[in-house]
Design a protein around this motif. Structure first.
Motif, PDB file in Angstrom:
ATOM      1  N   PHE A 230      11.276 -38.117  -8.792  1.00  0.00           N
ATOM      2  CA  PHE A 230      10.003 -38.140  -9.490  1.00  0.00           C
ATOM      3  C   PHE A 230       9.824 -38.003 -10.873  1.00  0.00           C
ATOM      4  O   PHE A 230      10.797 -37.802 -11.399  1.00  0.00           O
ATOM      5  CB  PHE A 230       9.271 -37.053  -8.777  1.00  0.00           C
ATOM      6  CG  PHE A 230       7.808 -37.275  -8.615  1.00  0.00           C
ATOM      7  CD1 PHE A 230       6.848 -36.850  -9.598  1.00  0.00           C
ATOM      8  CD2 PHE A 230       7.378 -37.802  -7.555  1.00  0.00           C
ATOM      9  CE1 PHE A 230       5.589 -37.373  -9.752  1.00  0.00           C
ATOM     10  CE2 PHE A 230       5.869 -38.359  -7.477  1.00  0.00           C
ATOM     11  CZ  PHE A 230       5.449 -37.997  -8.590  1.00  0.00           C
ATOM     12  N   GLY A 231       8.806 -38.179 -11.332  1.00  0.00           N
ATOM     13  CA  GLY A 231       8.515 -38.509 -12.808  1.00  0.00           C
ATOM     14  C   GLY A 231       8.285 -36.942 -13.495  1.00  0.00           C
ATOM     15  O   GLY A 231       8.518 -36.016 -12.979  1.00  0.00           O
ATOM     16  N   ALA A 232       8.401 -37.260 -14.813  1.00  0.00           N
ATOM     17  CA  ALA A 232       8.293 -36.429 -16.052  1.00  0.00           C
ATOM     18  C   ALA A 232       7.219 -35.492 -15.687  1.00  0.00           C
ATOM     19  O   ALA A 232       7.023 -34.630 -16.581  1.00  0.00           O
ATOM     20  CB  ALA A 232       8.491 -37.077 -17.165  1.00  0.00           C
ATOM     21  N   CYS A 233       6.350 -35.904 -14.779  1.00  0.00           N
ATOM     22  CA  CYS A 233       4.919 -35.241 -14.756  1.00  0.00           C
ATOM     23  C   CYS A 233       5.038 -33.927 -13.769  1.00  0.00           C
ATOM     24  O   CYS A 233       4.004 -33.251 -13.794  1.00  0.00           O
ATOM     25  CB  CYS A 233       3.824 -36.227 -13.962  1.00  0.00           C
ATOM     26  SG  CYS A 233       4.717 -37.093 -12.809  1.00  0.00           S
ATOM     27  N   GLN A 234       6.360 -33.953 -13.272  1.00  0.00           N
ATOM     28  CA  GLN A 234       6.399 -32.695 -12.186  1.00  0.00           C
ATOM     29  C   GLN A 234       6.125 -31.571 -12.943  1.00  0.00           C
ATOM     30  O   GLN A 234       6.905 -31.397 -14.093  1.00  0.00           O
ATOM     31  CB  GLN A 234       7.789 -32.922 -11.748  1.00  0.00           C
ATOM     32  CG  GLN A 234       7.867 -32.720 -10.257  1.00  0.00           C
ATOM     33  CD  GLN A 234       9.205 -32.926  -9.664  1.00  0.00           C
ATOM     34  OE1 GLN A 234       9.451 -34.133  -9.695  1.00  0.00           O
ATOM     35  NE2 GLN A 234       9.926 -32.043  -9.205  1.00  0.00           N
ATOM     36  N   SER A 235       5.463 -30.473 -12.452  1.00  0.00           N
ATOM     37  CA  SER A 235       5.006 -29.224 -12.890  1.00  0.00           C
ATOM     38  C   SER A 235       6.346 -28.342 -12.906  1.00  0.00           C
ATOM     39  O   SER A 235       7.447 -28.266 -12.070  1.00  0.00           O
ATOM     40  CB  SER A 235       3.989 -28.690 -12.156  1.00  0.00           C
ATOM     41  OG  SER A 235       4.367 -28.450 -10.884  1.00  0.00           O
ATOM     42  N   GLY A 236       6.439 -27.359 -13.574  1.00  0.00           N
ATOM     43  CA  GLY A 236       7.502 -26.304 -13.651  1.00  0.00           C
ATOM     44  C   GLY A 236       8.717 -26.684 -14.143  1.00  0.00           C
ATOM     45  O   GLY A 236       9.831 -25.982 -13.690  1.00  0.00           O
ATOM     46  N   GLY A 237       8.717 -27.688 -15.037  1.00  0.00           N
ATOM     47  CA  GLY A 237      10.242 -28.082 -15.395  1.00  0.00           C
ATOM     48  C   GLY A 237      10.721 -27.128 -16.459  1.00  0.00           C
ATOM     49  O   GLY A 237      10.044 -26.613 -17.008  1.00  0.00           O
ATOM     50  N   THR A 238      12.226 -27.207 -16.492  1.00  0.00           N
ATOM     51  CA  THR A 238      12.722 -26.433 -17.638  1.00  0.00           C
ATOM     52  C   THR A 238      13.621 -27.339 -18.377  1.00  0.00           C
ATOM     53  O   THR A 238      13.908 -28.416 -18.138  1.00  0.00           O
ATOM     54  CB  THR A 238      13.630 -25.282 -17.167  1.00  0.00           C
ATOM     55  OG1 THR A 238      14.483 -25.892 -16.079  1.00  0.00           O
ATOM     56  CG2 THR A 238      12.590 -24.230 -16.442  1.00  0.00           C
ATOM     57  N   SER A 239      14.090 -26.983 -19.438  1.00  0.00           N
ATOM     58  CA  SER A 239      14.940 -27.681 -20.359  1.00  0.00           C
ATOM     59  C   SER A 239      16.218 -27.872 -19.753  1.00  0.00           C
ATOM     60  O   SER A 239      16.579 -27.240 -18.827  1.00  0.00           O
ATOM     61  CB  SER A 239      14.990 -27.060 -21.877  1.00  0.00           C
ATOM     62  OG  SER A 239      15.835 -26.049 -21.822  1.00  0.00           O
ATOM     63  N   ALA A 240      16.816 -28.956 -20.260  1.00  0.00           N
ATOM     64  CA  ALA A 240      18.331 -29.288 -19.522  1.00  0.00           C
ATOM     65  C   ALA A 240      19.099 -28.140 -19.796  1.00  0.00           C
ATOM     66  O   ALA A 240      19.838 -27.986 -18.959  1.00  0.00           O
ATOM     67  CB  ALA A 240      18.736 -30.740 -20.261  1.00  0.00           C
ATOM     68  N   SER A 241      19.036 -27.515 -20.820  1.00  0.00           N
ATOM     69  CA  SER A 241      20.276 -26.532 -21.211  1.00  0.00           C
ATOM     70  C   SER A 241      20.315 -25.430 -20.454  1.00  0.00           C
ATOM     71  O   SER A 241      21.322 -24.683 -19.979  1.00  0.00           O
ATOM     72  CB  SER A 241      19.965 -25.972 -22.643  1.00  0.00           C
ATOM     73  OG  SER A 241      18.785 -25.557 -22.745  1.00  0.00           O
ATOM     74  N   ASN A 242      19.087 -24.666 -19.961  1.00  0.00           N
ATOM     75  CA  ASN A 242      19.245 -23.623 -19.026  1.00  0.00           C
ATOM     76  C   ASN A 242      18.869 -23.923 -17.776  1.00  0.00           C
ATOM     77  O   ASN A 242      18.508 -22.833 -16.842  1.00  0.00           O
ATOM     78  CB  ASN A 242      18.086 -22.692 -19.490  1.00  0.00           C
ATOM     79  CG  ASN A 242      16.623 -22.971 -19.628  1.00  0.00           C
ATOM     80  OD1 ASN A 242      16.431 -23.982 -18.858  1.00  0.00           O
ATOM     81  ND2 ASN A 242      15.802 -22.448 -20.237  1.00  0.00           N
ATOM     82  N   GLN A 243      18.837 -24.962 -17.223  1.00  0.00           N
ATOM     83  CA  GLN A 243      18.780 -25.330 -15.740  1.00  0.00           C
ATOM     84  C   GLN A 243      20.204 -25.402 -15.203  1.00  0.00           C
ATOM     85  O   GLN A 243      21.036 -26.016 -15.561  1.00  0.00           O
ATOM     86  CB  GLN A 243      18.113 -26.846 -15.698  1.00  0.00           C
ATOM     87  CG  GLN A 243      17.384 -26.839 -14.384  1.00  0.00           C
ATOM     88  CD  GLN A 243      16.500 -28.277 -14.372  1.00  0.00           C
ATOM     89  OE1 GLN A 243      16.862 -29.225 -15.218  1.00  0.00           O
ATOM     90  NE2 GLN A 243      15.684 -28.378 -13.541  1.00  0.00           N
ATOM     91  N   PRO A 244      20.224 -24.722 -13.946  1.00  0.00           N
ATOM     92  CA  PRO A 244      21.710 -24.800 -13.394  1.00  0.00           C
ATOM     93  C   PRO A 244      21.810 -26.207 -12.814  1.00  0.00           C
ATOM     94  O   PRO A 244      20.745 -26.915 -12.436  1.00  0.00           O
ATOM     95  CB  PRO A 244      21.487 -23.960 -12.218  1.00  0.00           C
ATOM     96  CG  PRO A 244      19.942 -23.552 -11.870  1.00  0.00           C
ATOM     97  CD  PRO A 244      19.334 -23.705 -13.052  1.00  0.00           C
ATOM     98  N   ASP A 245      22.964 -26.634 -12.666  1.00  0.00           N
ATOM     99  CA  ASP A 245      23.441 -28.069 -12.399  1.00  0.00           C
ATOM    100  C   ASP A 245      23.017 -28.273 -10.778  1.00  0.00           C
ATOM    101  O   ASP A 245      23.309 -27.558  -9.884  1.00  0.00           O
ATOM    102  CB  ASP A 245      24.601 -28.471 -12.596  1.00  0.00           C
ATOM    103  CG  ASP A 245      25.060 -29.872 -12.212  1.00  0.00           C
ATOM    104  OD1 ASP A 245      24.073 -31.040 -12.495  1.00  0.00           O
ATOM    105  OD2 ASP A 245      25.931 -30.207 -11.424  1.00  0.00           O
ATOM    106  N   LEU A 246      21.729 -29.257 -10.610  1.00  0.00           N
ATOM    107  CA  LEU A 246      21.651 -29.458  -9.243  1.00  0.00           C
ATOM    108  C   LEU A 246      22.613 -29.915  -8.283  1.00  0.00           C
ATOM    109  O   LEU A 246      22.608 -29.198  -7.090  1.00  0.00           O
ATOM    110  CB  LEU A 246      20.499 -30.673  -9.285  1.00  0.00           C
ATOM    111  CG  LEU A 246      19.543 -30.991  -8.153  1.00  0.00           C
ATOM    112  CD1 LEU A 246      18.575 -29.926  -7.811  1.00  0.00           C
ATOM    113  CD2 LEU A 246      19.344 -32.287  -7.961  1.00  0.00           C
ATOM    114  N   LEU A 247      23.500 -30.660  -8.541  1.00  0.00           N
ATOM    115  CA  LEU A 247      24.551 -31.342  -7.803  1.00  0.00           C
ATOM    116  C   LEU A 247      25.404 -30.125  -7.564  1.00  0.00           C
ATOM    117  O   LEU A 247      26.061 -30.035  -6.405  1.00  0.00           O
ATOM    118  CB  LEU A 247      25.420 -32.358  -8.517  1.00  0.00           C
ATOM    119  CG  LEU A 247      24.423 -33.532  -8.737  1.00  0.00           C
ATOM    120  CD1 LEU A 247      25.381 -34.823  -9.313  1.00  0.00           C
ATOM    121  CD2 LEU A 247      23.732 -34.200  -7.567  1.00  0.00           C
ATOM    122  N   THR A 248      25.926 -29.449  -8.468  1.00  0.00           N
ATOM    123  CA  THR A 248      27.049 -28.160  -8.201  1.00  0.00           C
ATOM    124  C   THR A 248      26.411 -27.101  -7.373  1.00  0.00           C
ATOM    125  O   THR A 248      26.938 -26.646  -6.629  1.00  0.00           O
ATOM    126  CB  THR A 248      27.231 -27.554  -9.496  1.00  0.00           C
ATOM    127  OG1 THR A 248      27.452 -28.461 -10.582  1.00  0.00           O
ATOM    128  CG2 THR A 248      28.658 -26.721  -9.500  1.00  0.00           C
TER     129      THR A 248
END
Ligand SMILES: [Zn+2]
Length: 685
Positions: free
Chosen positions: A21-39
Motif C-alpha cells: 500500500f501507499g505512502a498515505c498509510q497512517s501511523g508509519g514510522t521512519s525506516a531506522s526505528n522500525q523493526p524489519d518486517l521480514l525478520t
C-alpha cells in the motif's frame, strides 16, 4: 452468487495476489526505528530448504490465528481490514449527510443504512421476494418456466443458464453473447459425484440445507423434503453434463459459435429467439456456447422435467441468491451451510463488513473513486508503473535468451509482450451509476436493482464497440488479473499494500518479490501460460507458434503439471496439476523474471544485509510475504476442487524448488525436503 458482468467465467477465478500500500498509510514510522518486517515474520525453527512457506511466515501465523468468523486469514485479509475501516467511515459519513437525491453519496449512504437496519430487515422476513416467489408458483407451462428463468437472469439469480456479453475470443474487436455452464447450488460438478467422506458429508448437508430453506419459505416438512429431492435430482443431471475444472481451461474446446437457430437445434423443443428477447437479448443472432453438452441437457430437462421440479429449483435459486439480504433466519441458515460446512468458518462476519461486500458488488467503482482520491497518491502510482516497466524489460530479456524457442516465435512473443496494456491503480474513466436507484426501504430490493443494473450494463455492450478502458476489478480489490482478449494486465491500487509498512520504507527486495514477482511478473506471464499463450498480441484466439515450439513448450508445461500433481494437500487430496498449470506457470515465471529485474537494482549490486538478510534472501522472503495466508481444512478442500490456484504453501514451495538462486540464497542441499535435482527442475520462461 453474485453477478459478474465484465469477465469471462474463466477469468473470474483471478489470482489472489499480494502487494503493497501507499505512502498515505497512517501511523508509519521512519525506516531506522522500525523493526524489519521480514525478520519479524520468520520461524527459524523451520529449515528454509524443508518448508520455505513456514520458515518465512511461521511466526506471523502464530501471532495471527484465523478469526472465528473467517475461513482463511493472511496478509490480503489484513489489507482488506484497513480498507473496510476506511470504507466504513466513508459510508457512515454518507449516511449521515443530507446528500442530494440521486448523487453517489446518497446511494452509498442509503445502501449502507438499509443494509445495517437489521431490525427492519427482520421485520420484512421473506417479503422482498414475495412477488418473485408467487410468479414461480404460478407457472403452468414450459413457456412460463422460460419466462421465469429469463426474469431471474436479469436479477442476478443463477437459474439454469448463464448468458453474458463479452469479447469474442476469436475476434476481440467484437462483443458477443456467450452461454456458459451454470445453475448449480454446490460450488461445482465434482461435489455431486466425488466419493470421499468429506464430499459425501457435504452432499448430505446440502440436502439438509435445502430442506431448511424450503421450510423457511413456509413449506411443511414433507413438502420441503420433496422439494429438496427435486432440486438435488435436477442439479445432479446438470452437474453430470458440466465440464470439469481443467476442461474449462481449454479455450478452443469452450468456444462453439453458432447461430441462435443452431441453439434451437441443440435443444429441441426450446425456442431461443423469443427466450433471449425476454432476457433483453433479442437482437443477438449468434451465440458462443461454452459447453454445448450442458445446454443440450438443459434443453432436455426443460422439455421433460416435471413442472414441480422447476418450481422447486427456481424458488431455491431465488432464495439462495438473496438469503444474505433477508431476515436473520435465512441469513443464518445460508451461513451455516456455505460458511461453516463448506468453508469451516465458526461464526458470521460482522454485518457491516458483509454490507460493504454487497455494496462493493453493487457499485464498487463509486466507492473506488472516493477511495483512491484519499488513499492512493500519484507518487505510489508512478513507483509501480516504473516497476512494471522494469519487469517487462526483464521479460523481454528472458524471451530473447530462451534456448528452446525459435527466432520466429520469439519475434511474435516480443510483439505480444510489448503490446500488453498495463493498467495500474485505478481506471481513468469511472462507471456511471446515475440510473441505479437505491433507497432505504429494502436492502434486498436495493441488491435486486443493483443486479438488474449490472445485468443491463453487461448486455447493453452487445453490438457496441469494445471498451478497452474498462476495469473488471475495483481499485480497492486485493487482487489482479490478466485479460487475454484485451492483452492487458490490471493491477488495482489495493494490491500495492503491505500492512504496517509504508511504501517509502520498503526496500527494493521486498517490492520486487512482493509486487514485481507475485503480481506484476505473475500477470504478465499469464499472457504466456498454457492458456494465455494461445491468444495473440491483439487478443485473438489464434495460433502464433511454430509446431515445434509449441511441442517444446508443452513438454515444459507437462513438467510443471507432474510437479504439482505430486503435492498432497489434505487427506488424500492432491493438487490438480492440469487445472492449476496456468497459475503455477505464472508463479514460476513471475519469480524468475522479477528476480532478474531486481538484479539490476543498487540494493542487489551492493549486497548489503538488512536485518541479517542478504538482498537475494529478502527477495524470496518478499515474494513469500504475498502468500502469507493460511486456511481452514474445509476451505482448503473446497479450493482443491474449485480453484485454479494452488494453495499458498505450494505457490511458494513449488516454484522456489525450480529456481537455482533459491538454492544459492538459502544453501538448499540434497536431502532437504524441497530439493529437486537439476534435471527435475522446471524452466519455462
Ligand atoms: Zn494468476
Amino acid at each position: 452468487m453474485t453477478f459478474s458482468p465484465s469477465l469471462r467465467p474463466w477469468l473470474l477465478a483471478a489470482p489472489l495476489l499480494g502487494l503493497a500500500f501507499g505512502a498515505c498509510q497512517s501511523g508509519g514510522t521512519s525506516a531506522s526505528n522500525q523493526p524489519d518486517l521480514l525478520t519479524a515474520n520468520l520461524d527459524t525453527t523451520v529449515r528454509p530448504g524443508d518448508d520455505f512457506y513456514s520458515y518465512a511466515n511461521g511466526t506471523w501465523f502464530k501471532q495471527h490465528p484465523i478469526p472465528a468468523s473467517e475461513s482463511n486469514w493472511g496478509i490480503g485479509k489484513e489489507v482488506q481490514n484497513e480498507i473496510y475501516a476506511r470504507l466504513r467511515k466513508l459510508n457512515e459519513e454518507a449516511a449521515g449527510a443530507k446528500a442530494t437525491p440521486g448523487s453517489v453519496q446518497q446511494k452509498i449512504g442509503d445502501f449502507w443504512a438499509a443494509g445495517m437496519d437489521s431490525t427492519g430487515i427482520n421485520k420484512q422476513g421473506v417479503a422482498p421476494l414475495k412477488a418473485e416467489l408467487a410468479r414461480i408458483q404460478a407457472m403452468q407451462s414450459l413457456a412460463d418456466v422460460q419466462a421465469a428463468i429469463a426474469h431471474l437472469q436479469t436479477m442476478g439469480v443463477n437459474a439454469l443458464i448463464g448468458p453474458y456479453v463479452g469479447q469474442d475470443a476469436k475476434n476481440s474487436e467484437k462483443m458477443a453473447l456467450q452461454l456458459w455452464q451454470s445453475g448449480l447450488g454446490l460450488p461445482n460438478r465434482d461435489y455431486y459425484f466425488n466419493k470421499d467422506a468429506r464430499t459425501k458429508n457435504i452432499r448430505q448437508e446440502y440436502s439438509n440445507h435445502l430442506v431448511k430453506m424450503f421450510t423457511l419459505l413456509g413449506q411443511d416438512a414433507a413438502t420441503a423434503q420433496a422439494s429438496a429431492g427435486r432440486v438435488v435430482q435436477l442439479e445432479t443431471k446438470l452437474a453430470a453434463s458440466s465440464r470439469k475444472l481443467e476442461a474449462l481451461r481449454d479455450p478452443y474446446a469452450n468456444y462453439n459459435k453458432m447461430a441462435v437457430s443452431g441453439l434451437d437445434k441443440l435443444t429441441p423443443g426450446v425456442s431461443w429467439k423469443p427466450w433471449l428477447a425476454q432476457m433483453e437479448l433479442g437482437r443477438a443472432d449468434t451465440v458462443i456456447v461454452g459447453q454445448p453438452e450442458f445446454y443440450r441437457e438443459a434443453g432436455r430437462l426443460l422439455t421433460s422435467a416435471p413442472l414441480d421440479d422447476w418450481k422447486a429449483y427456481l424458488q431455491w435459486q431465488l432464495v439462495h441468491a438473496f438469503a444474505p439480504t433477508l431476515s436473520q433466519d435465512f441469513d443464518n441458515e445460508n451461513f451455516r451451510f456455505y460458511g461453516t460446512i463448506l468453508q469451516g468458518a465458526k461464526q458470521q462476519r460482522p454485518r457491516w463488513k458483509r454490507v460493504l461486500d454487497a455494496e462493493e458488488n453493487a457499485m464498487g467503482e463509486a466507492l473506488g473513486q472516493l477511495f483512491v482520491k484519499e488513499y492512493f497518491t500519484p507518487e505510489t502510482k508512478a513507483r509501480y508503473e516504473k516497476l512494471t516497466e522494469n519487469v517487462v524489460a526483464s521479460f523481454r530479456d528472458h524471451i530473447n535468451a530462451l534456448d528452446w524457442m525459435s527466432d520466429s516465435t520469439k519475434q511474435k512473443a516480443l510483439v505480444k509482450l510489448a503490446k500488453i496494456t498495463r493498467k495500474v491503480g485505478y481506471p481513468d474513466k469511472w462507471k456511471d451509476y446515475s440510473s441505479l436507484q437505491i433507497d432505504r426501504s429494502s436492502y434486498a430490493q436495493n441488491v435486486m436493482r443493483a443486479n438488474l443494473w449490472a445485468y443491463r450494463y453487461n448486455i447493453n455492450k452487445l453490438g457496441k464497440p469494445v471498451d478497452r478502458t474498462e476495469w473488471g476489478m475495483t481499485p480497492q480489490t486485493y487482487n489482479a488479473y490478466y485479460n487475454p482478449s484485451n492483452n492487458e494486465i490490471v493491477l488495482p491500487a489495493a494490491i500495492f499494500a503491505i500492512p504496517g509498512l509504508m511504501d517509502a520504507n520498503a526496500d527494493d527486495a521486498i517490492i520486487y518479490g512482493y509486487a514485481g514477482a507475485s503480481t506484476i511478473g505473475h500477470e504478465l506471464t499469464h499472457g504466456f501460460d498454457d492458456e494465455g499463450s494461445q491468444f495473440d498480441d491483439k487478443g485473438n484466439l489464434r495460433n502464433w507458434w511454430t509446431k515445434k515450439d509449441r511441442q517444446l513448450f508443452q513438454q515444459r508445461v507437462n513438467g510443471i503439471v507432474r510437479q504439482f500433481n505430486d503435492y498432497t494437500v489434505l487427506d488424500s487430496l492432491h493438487i490438480n496439476g492440469k487445472a492449476t498449470a496456468g497459475e503455477n506457470i505464472a508463479d514460476l515465471g513471475g519469480i524468475v523474471i522479477a528476480l532478474d529485474a531486481f538484479k539490476k537494482t543498487e540494493q542487489y549490486k551492493k549486497g548489503e544485509k538488512i536485518g541479517g538478510l542478504t538482498p537475494l534472501q529478502r527477495y524470496f522472503l518478499g515474494y513469500a510475504l504475498g502468500w502469507q495466508t493460511t486456511q481452514r481444512d474445509e476451505r482448503l478442500a473446497q479450493a482443491i476442487l474449485t480453484d485454479v490456484h494452488s494453495p499458498a504453501q505450494f505457490r511458494i514451495n513449488g516454484p522456489f524448488a525450480d529456481v537455482p538462486e533459491f538454492y544459492e540464497a538459502f544453501g538448499v542441499k540434497p536431502g532437504d525436503k524441497l530439493y529437486r535435482p537439476d534435471s527435475a527442475r522446471v524452466k519455462i520462461w
